[in-house]
Design a protein around this motif. Structure first.
Motif, short mmCIF file in Angstrom:
data_model
loop_
_atom_site.label_atom_id
_atom_site.label_comp_id
_atom_site.label_asym_id
_atom_site.label_seq_id
_atom_site.Cartn_x
_atom_site.Cartn_y
_atom_site.Cartn_z
N GLY A 239 35.64 128.08 41.04
CA GLY A 239 36.04 127.64 39.70
C GLY A 239 36.45 126.18 39.67
N LEU A 240 37.18 125.74 40.70
CA LEU A 240 37.60 124.34 40.74
C LEU A 240 36.41 123.41 40.91
CD1 LEU A 240 39.96 122.35 40.73
CD2 LEU A 240 40.12 122.64 43.22
N ASP A 241 35.45 123.80 41.74
CA ASP A 241 34.23 123.00 41.89
C ASP A 241 33.49 122.87 40.55
OD1 ASP A 241 34.67 122.55 44.58
OD2 ASP A 241 33.35 124.15 45.26
N TRP A 242 33.43 123.97 39.80
CA TRP A 242 32.80 123.93 38.48
C TRP A 242 33.54 122.97 37.56
CZ3 TRP A 242 34.89 125.48 33.72
CH2 TRP A 242 33.97 125.51 32.64
N PHE A 243 34.86 123.06 37.53
CA PHE A 243 35.66 122.23 36.64
C PHE A 243 35.50 120.75 36.99
CE2 PHE A 243 39.75 120.11 35.70
CZ PHE A 243 39.77 120.26 34.32
N LEU A 244 35.63 120.41 38.28
CA LEU A 244 35.55 119.01 38.69
C LEU A 244 34.13 118.46 38.55
CD1 LEU A 244 37.85 119.05 41.84
CD2 LEU A 244 38.38 118.09 39.59
N GLY A 245 33.14 119.31 38.85
CA GLY A 245 31.77 118.83 38.84
C GLY A 245 31.10 118.86 37.49
N LYS A 246 31.49 119.81 36.63
CA LYS A 246 30.79 120.01 35.35
C LYS A 246 31.61 119.60 34.13
CE LYS A 246 27.24 122.07 37.36
NZ LYS A 246 25.89 121.45 37.40
N VAL A 247 32.93 119.87 34.16
CA VAL A 247 33.75 119.62 32.98
C VAL A 247 34.34 118.21 32.99
CG1 VAL A 247 35.81 120.33 31.70
CG2 VAL A 247 34.32 122.06 32.73
N VAL A 248 34.95 117.84 34.11
CA VAL A 248 35.66 116.56 34.18
C VAL A 248 34.80 115.36 33.80
CG1 VAL A 248 36.74 114.96 35.83
CG2 VAL A 248 37.48 117.35 35.73
N PRO A 249 33.51 115.30 34.19
CA PRO A 249 32.70 114.14 33.77
C PRO A 249 32.60 113.95 32.27
CG PRO A 249 31.64 115.30 35.58
CD PRO A 249 32.79 116.16 35.14
N HIS A 250 32.87 115.00 31.48
CA HIS A 250 32.81 114.89 30.03
C HIS A 250 34.14 114.43 29.42
CE1 HIS A 250 28.80 116.68 29.66
NE2 HIS A 250 29.18 117.61 30.52
N LEU A 251 35.21 114.35 30.21
CA LEU A 251 36.52 113.96 29.69
C LEU A 251 36.64 112.45 29.55
CD1 LEU A 251 38.76 116.36 31.82
CD2 LEU A 251 38.28 116.58 29.37
N ARG A 252 37.41 112.01 28.59
CA ARG A 252 37.68 110.58 28.42
C ARG A 252 38.32 110.03 29.70
NH1 ARG A 252 40.66 112.47 24.06
NH2 ARG A 252 42.48 111.67 25.16
N PRO A 253 38.11 108.76 30.02
CA PRO A 253 38.70 108.18 31.23
C PRO A 253 40.22 108.22 31.24
CG PRO A 253 36.93 106.80 30.43
CD PRO A 253 37.16 107.84 29.37
N ASP A 254 40.86 108.21 30.06
CA ASP A 254 42.32 108.21 30.02
C ASP A 254 42.93 109.61 29.91
OD1 ASP A 254 41.44 108.72 27.47
OD2 ASP A 254 42.95 107.47 26.47
N PHE A 255 42.10 110.65 30.02
CA PHE A 255 42.59 112.03 29.99
C PHE A 255 43.20 112.37 31.35
CE2 PHE A 255 42.48 116.65 29.95
CZ PHE A 255 42.80 116.96 28.63
N ARG A 256 44.48 112.76 31.35
CA ARG A 256 45.23 112.94 32.60
C ARG A 256 45.24 114.41 33.03
NH1 ARG A 256 50.72 111.39 30.51
NH2 ARG A 256 49.80 112.51 28.74
N VAL A 257 44.69 114.67 34.21
CA VAL A 257 44.64 116.03 34.77
C VAL A 257 45.38 116.03 36.10
CG1 VAL A 257 43.16 117.90 35.57
CG2 VAL A 257 42.37 116.41 33.73
N ARG A 258 46.37 116.91 36.23
CA ARG A 258 47.10 117.06 37.49
C ARG A 258 46.74 118.41 38.10
NH1 ARG A 258 53.19 116.31 37.03
NH2 ARG A 258 53.00 115.56 39.18
N ILE A 259 46.40 118.41 39.39
CA ILE A 259 45.97 119.63 40.08
C ILE A 259 46.88 119.84 41.29
CG2 ILE A 259 44.07 120.83 41.20
CD1 ILE A 259 42.15 118.98 39.69
N ALA A 260 47.62 120.95 41.29
CA ALA A 260 48.56 121.26 42.36
C ALA A 260 48.04 122.41 43.20
CB ALA A 260 49.93 121.61 41.78
N GLY A 261 48.49 122.46 44.43
CA GLY A 261 48.07 123.50 45.37
C GLY A 261 47.35 122.90 46.55
N HIS A 262 47.40 123.60 47.66
CA HIS A 262 46.76 123.10 48.89
C HIS A 262 45.25 122.99 48.68
CE1 HIS A 262 46.01 122.30 53.05
NE2 HIS A 262 45.25 123.37 53.17
N MET A 263 44.71 121.84 49.00
CA MET A 263 43.29 121.58 48.79
C MET A 263 42.49 121.73 50.08
SD MET A 263 42.64 120.79 45.68
CE MET A 263 43.82 120.83 44.33
N PRO A 264 41.40 122.47 50.04
CA PRO A 264 40.50 122.49 51.19
C PRO A 264 39.80 121.14 51.31
CG PRO A 264 39.54 123.70 49.36
CD PRO A 264 40.92 123.32 48.93
#
Length: 390
Positions: A239-264
């Motif tokens: 799900g995170l790969d989908w969000f970062l790869g597919k959704v985030v590119p459509h967000l405005r550059p100034d849209f602030r997203v914080r992601i918490a949790g241990h990252m692989p």
């Protein structure tokens, strides 16, 4: 009536994962239904059982693959191949079947088992055939393993997940067949496990705590969107790969997203507004600091506890359809879409016009439905007297 709740990790009160939150909710509901519940399983290293008087601890164990050393991972794979067990179950063979049997006997006379998920039950399956049982299927594990295989980055991982899927399907079929009743956490999982009949199964609507989260005045918004999770768990990673790869590119550059949790390893984003913050001291405070919560599940089965928590808190959200599995009621401030561009636009719209709702009604409905389902399962198990539901 006395039930032995058989689980891989016993509750320690921390509620650090969705699995632990679900277990606490189910155990509490069983007790509200009139059952005496003794829990048996392992603790995390350095942790103690939250309810030691009603818990049998088999030892301390860390079953997380991502934190295991390479030699330990190879040892688990080797033992799985030699024993014919799944990779997930062989990790729990840190004690012998004789030790587990002795611990069961020391738990005292009891009327039946609640087999909580497939991992521990699959590791010591023969030990739980002497009494009637309820099987709690947190997920349809063999389907999750198939999805993990399809998303695996290496041939070895793909083959390992395919093997898990084959074995898990057989074990899940046996556990469902032997059980007097089956609980799932999502309605579609009943059919996937072959127990869709109301006489064979019911869905457990979950909550994240005994009481609805208390509101403490207006929220302080620190970012536009926030996500937190166990990203090393493969369905969450997908799900995170989908969000970062597919959704985030459509967000405005100034849209602030914080992601918490241990990252692989390998998780990155070139978007200037995405910030990875690792672990946070207070998960609830972290999500309450966001204008909107993205609910991004695209794989797996069972229920998404992050969705339930978001709805209990009354926070605005944008959700994939998979994020809503197991949930009958969607609040008015939740937008549902599986299209990445629409998902991004909905996030921006929600962040621009924050609209919280009262989540206490959602929590109350969940608890009431959970108690009804639990009572039905206990009656099918044959360990409680029939009582007219209030």
């Amino acid at each position: 009536m006395h039930l032995l709740f058989v689980t891989s990790i016993v509750p320690d009160g921390a509620l650090a994962s969705g699995y632990e939150i679900a277990n606490a909710a189910i155990i509490a509901a069983l007790r509200r239904g009139g059952a005496r519940v003794t829990v048996i399983g392992f603790t995390w290293p350095g942790k103690a059982a939250a309810d030691p008087e009603n818990t049998v601890v088999l030892g301390a164990i860390d079953v997380r693959t991502e934190s295991a050393s390479a030699p330990l991972k190879l040892a688990w794979v080797g033992k799985a191949m030699l024993s014919g067990l799944t990779f997930a179950s062989v990790k729990l063979r840190a004690v012998s079947a004789r030790d587990v049997k002795t611990a069961i006997q020391q738990a005292g006379p009891f009327d039946g088992y609640v087999l909580n998920s497939v991992q521990f039950a699959g590791a010591f399956e023969k030990l739980f055939e002497d009494r009637p049982s309820i099987f709690v299927a947190h997920n349809v594990e063999h389907l999750s393993a198939r999805e993990n295989a399809a998303a695996a980055g290496s041939l070895f991982q793909r083959l390992l997940f395919r093997r898990e899927a084959r074995l898990l399907e057989v074990v899940e079929q046996r556990l469902c067949r032997r059980a007097r009743f089956v609980f799932t956490l999502a309605g579609e999982d009943r059919a996937a496990l072959g127990v869709a009949s109301d006489d064979r199964s019911a869905v457990l609507p979950l909550v994240t705590g005994a009481k609805a989260p208390a509101h403490k005045g207006p929220r302080r918004i620190d970012c536009d969107a926030a996500l937190i999770g166990t990203w090393t768990w493969q369905p969450n990673r997908i799900g995170l790969d989908w969000f970062l790869g597919k959704v985030v590119p459509h967000l405005r550059p100034d849209f602030r997203v914080r992601i918490a949790g241990h990252m692989p390893s390998g998780i990155t984003s070139t978007h200037p507004g995405v910030e990875f913050v690792d672990r946070v001291p207070d998960a609830r405070a972290f999500v309450c600091g966001a204008a909107v919560i993205p609910l991004i599940s695209t794989a797996g089965s069972g229920v998404q506890l992050k969705t339930i928590e978001t709805f209990e808190l009354g926070l605005p959200s944008v959700a994939t359809s998979r994020s809503l599995r197991g949930i009958d009621h969607r609040p008015g401030n939740c937008v549902v879409t599986d299209d990445p561009a629409n998902f991004a636009r909905a996030l921006e719209a929600a962040a621009a016009n924050v609209r919280d709702v009262d989540g206490s009604a959602f929590h109350r409905r969940q608890v009431e439905a959970l108690d009804v389902a639990i009572r039905l399962g206990l009656e099918k198990l044959g360990t409680v007297r029939h009582e007219v539901l209030a």
